[in-house]
Structure formats: structure tokens, C-alpha cells
Design a protein around this motif. Structure first.
Motif, mmCIF file in Angstrom:
data_model
loop_
_atom_site.group_PDB
_atom_site.id
_atom_site.type_symbol
_atom_site.label_atom_id
_atom_site.label_comp_id
_atom_site.label_asym_id
_atom_site.label_seq_id
_atom_site.Cartn_x
_atom_site.Cartn_y
_atom_site.Cartn_z
ATOM 1 N N GLU A 284 -12.829 -18.592 4.115
ATOM 2 C CA GLU A 284 -13.781 -17.748 3.637
ATOM 3 C C GLU A 284 -12.470 -17.402 3.309
ATOM 4 N N LEU A 285 -13.374 -16.168 2.091
ATOM 5 C CA LEU A 285 -13.230 -15.038 1.406
ATOM 6 C C LEU A 285 -12.738 -14.192 2.405
ATOM 7 N N LYS A 286 -11.122 -13.169 2.232
ATOM 8 C CA LYS A 286 -10.816 -12.742 2.292
ATOM 9 C C LYS A 286 -9.216 -11.247 2.190
ATOM 10 N N SER A 287 -9.886 -10.443 2.637
ATOM 11 C CA SER A 287 -8.458 -9.397 1.967
ATOM 12 C C SER A 287 -7.752 -10.129 2.233
ATOM 13 N N TRP A 288 -6.532 -9.559 1.423
ATOM 14 C CA TRP A 288 -4.811 -10.016 1.577
ATOM 15 C C TRP A 288 -4.743 -9.799 3.290
ATOM 16 N N SER A 289 -4.917 -8.792 3.903
ATOM 17 C CA SER A 289 -4.309 -8.361 5.202
ATOM 18 C C SER A 289 -5.078 -9.530 6.364
ATOM 19 N N ASP A 290 -6.131 -9.355 5.666
ATOM 20 C CA ASP A 290 -7.268 -10.314 6.643
ATOM 21 C C ASP A 290 -6.849 -11.970 6.140
ATOM 22 N N SER A 291 -6.588 -12.914 5.369
ATOM 23 C CA SER A 291 -6.548 -13.550 4.602
ATOM 24 C C SER A 291 -4.360 -14.018 5.901
ATOM 25 N N ARG A 292 -3.830 -12.832 5.593
ATOM 26 C CA ARG A 292 -2.795 -13.361 6.661
ATOM 27 C C ARG A 292 -2.878 -13.195 7.866
ATOM 28 N N GLN A 293 -4.298 -12.491 8.686
ATOM 29 C CA GLN A 293 -4.216 -12.258 9.660
ATOM 30 C C GLN A 293 -4.910 -13.829 10.127
ATOM 31 N N TYR A 294 -5.658 -14.396 9.107
ATOM 32 C CA TYR A 294 -6.603 -15.483 9.316
ATOM 33 C C TYR A 294 -5.422 -16.794 10.017
ATOM 34 N N CYS A 295 -3.989 -16.763 9.153
ATOM 35 C CA CYS A 295 -3.461 -17.346 8.789
ATOM 36 C C CYS A 295 -2.309 -17.065 10.126
ATOM 37 N N ARG A 296 -2.029 -15.668 10.891
ATOM 38 C CA ARG A 296 -1.162 -15.918 12.208
ATOM 39 C C ARG A 296 -2.392 -16.416 13.233
ATOM 40 N N ASP A 297 -3.682 -16.541 12.744
ATOM 41 C CA ASP A 297 -4.011 -16.625 14.569
ATOM 42 C C ASP A 297 -4.291 -18.359 14.260
ATOM 43 N N HIS A 298 -3.513 -19.061 13.282
ATOM 44 C CA HIS A 298 -3.718 -20.335 13.614
ATOM 45 C C HIS A 298 -2.311 -20.695 13.545
ATOM 46 N N LEU B 73 4.385 -22.044 -14.206
ATOM 47 C CA LEU B 73 5.395 -21.125 -14.237
ATOM 48 C C LEU B 73 5.308 -19.972 -14.324
ATOM 49 N N ASN B 74 3.806 -20.101 -14.622
ATOM 50 C CA ASN B 74 3.737 -18.345 -15.107
ATOM 51 C C ASN B 74 2.083 -17.886 -14.267
ATOM 52 N N ASN B 75 1.822 -18.035 -13.021
ATOM 53 C CA ASN B 75 0.820 -17.633 -12.692
ATOM 54 C C ASN B 75 0.213 -16.584 -11.618
ATOM 55 N N TRP B 76 1.420 -16.300 -11.407
ATOM 56 C CA TRP B 76 1.253 -14.897 -9.832
ATOM 57 C C TRP B 76 0.818 -13.584 -11.197
ATOM 58 N N ASN B 77 -0.145 -12.806 -10.521
ATOM 59 C CA ASN B 77 -0.890 -11.840 -10.777
ATOM 60 C C ASN B 77 -0.846 -10.482 -9.585
ATOM 61 N N ASP B 78 -0.671 -9.148 -9.580
ATOM 62 C CA ASP B 78 -0.298 -8.658 -8.750
ATOM 63 C C ASP B 78 -2.258 -7.671 -9.114
ATOM 64 N N ARG B 79 -2.685 -8.161 -7.421
ATOM 65 C CA ARG B 79 -4.481 -7.156 -7.609
ATOM 66 C C ARG B 79 -4.765 -6.591 -6.510
ATOM 67 N N SER B 80 -5.704 -5.580 -6.289
ATOM 68 C CA SER B 80 -5.668 -4.883 -5.380
ATOM 69 C C SER B 80 -5.600 -5.745 -4.009
ATOM 70 N N CYS B 81 -4.866 -5.191 -2.743
ATOM 71 C CA CYS B 81 -5.068 -6.249 -1.363
ATOM 72 C C CYS B 81 -6.937 -5.994 -0.695
ATOM 73 N N SER B 82 -7.520 -5.253 -1.154
ATOM 74 C CA SER B 82 -8.975 -5.252 -0.725
ATOM 75 C C SER B 82 -9.861 -5.902 -1.371
ATOM 76 N N GLU B 83 -9.213 -6.477 -2.008
ATOM 77 C CA GLU B 83 -10.367 -8.026 -3.467
ATOM 78 C C GLU B 83 -10.229 -9.215 -2.138
ATOM 79 N N LYS B 84 -11.145 -9.979 -2.318
ATOM 80 C CA LYS B 84 -11.922 -11.195 -1.591
ATOM 81 C C LYS B 84 -11.552 -12.134 -1.925
ATOM 82 N N LYS B 85 -10.618 -13.063 -1.149
ATOM 83 C CA LYS B 85 -9.607 -14.349 -1.739
ATOM 84 C C LYS B 85 -9.750 -15.153 -0.457
ATOM 85 N N ASN B 86 -9.446 -16.182 -1.281
ATOM 86 C CA ASN B 86 -8.897 -17.538 -0.091
ATOM 87 C C ASN B 86 -7.414 -17.798 0.030
ATOM 88 N N GLY B 87 -6.738 -17.468 1.257
ATOM 89 C CA GLY B 87 -5.600 -17.512 1.463
ATOM 90 C C GLY B 87 -4.218 -18.506 1.487
#
Length: 111
Positions: free
Chosen positions: A4-18, A93-107
Motif C-alpha cells: 500500500e502507498l504510505k508516508s515514510w513513517s508509515d512505510s517504516r512501521q509496516y517494515c517493522r511490523d514485518h 547511480l543517480n536516482n535518489w531524491n528528497d521528498r516530503s515525508c508525508s507523500e504516499k509511496k511504497n517502501g
């Protein structure tokens, strides 16, 4: 990868839950591997949420090598872009970007 698409923090929590955490990419080999199969922008385990301009991985280790897209990280227009996404449409080798942590993405999780 989270289903599911989640904020950075929610994506991190999803990982931790697993029993995992957001991925740490600290070698060119790992960067190439992850970039080879990701098809959409995803959260990785890097941010400067604690102190602007000081990137730290989720295990609190410092960033030693980054794979930034051109001009990144830039905290675009002061928008508090504190969390890092990997953008597979850019060069491997050049594909990282900083974004607002509240944006919804997969982690991407790793154990």
C-alpha cells in the motif's frame, strides 16, 4: 515491498511490523540491484528528519555515499523534504531524491 502507498513513517512501521526496516543502500552493488527491479518511486531508509542536512539511515548510521539525482538533495522551495525516495526512471547511480515525508509511496523493507 509494502503493498500500500504510505508516508515514510508509515512505510517504516509496516517494515517493522514485518520484522524488518526500510532498506539501507550503502554500496554501489546494492544500489544497482535494487534499481534493477523497482518500477515506481519508493521510500528507502534514509532521511534528515532529526537535523536538516545531516542524512542518517534508519539504523542511525551516517550516509557515506549517496546516489543522488542531479541537484539533489535540495529541500525544494523549503518544503521540508526530509525523506528519501529512489526514482527508477533516473540513471541507476543517480536516482535518489528528497521528498516530503508525508507523500504516499511504497517502501522497500529489508531484514
Amino acid at each position: 515491498m509494502s503493498s500500500e502507498l504510505k508516508s515514510w513513517s508509515d512505510s517504516r512501521q509496516y517494515c517493522r511490523d514485518h520484522g524488518a526496516d526500510l532498506i539501507i543502500i550503502n554500496t554501489e552493488e546494492k544500489q544497482r540491484h535494487i534499481s534493477s527491479f523497482i518500477k515506481e518511486n519508493v521510500w528507502i531508509g534514509l532521511s534528515d528528519r532529526k537535523q536538516e542536512g545531516i542524512m542518517k539511515w534508519v539504523d542511525k548510521s551516517p550516509l557515506n555515499r549517496g546516489f543522488w539525482a542531479r541537484g539533489e538533495p535540495n529541500n525544494y522551495q523549503g518544503r521540508n523534504e526530509d525523506c528519501i525516495e529512489l526514482m527508477p526512471s533516473d540513471l541507476i547511480l543517480n536516482n535518489w531524491n528528497d521528498r516530503s515525508c508525508s507523500e504516499k509511496k511504497n517502501g522497500i523493507c529489508e531484514k
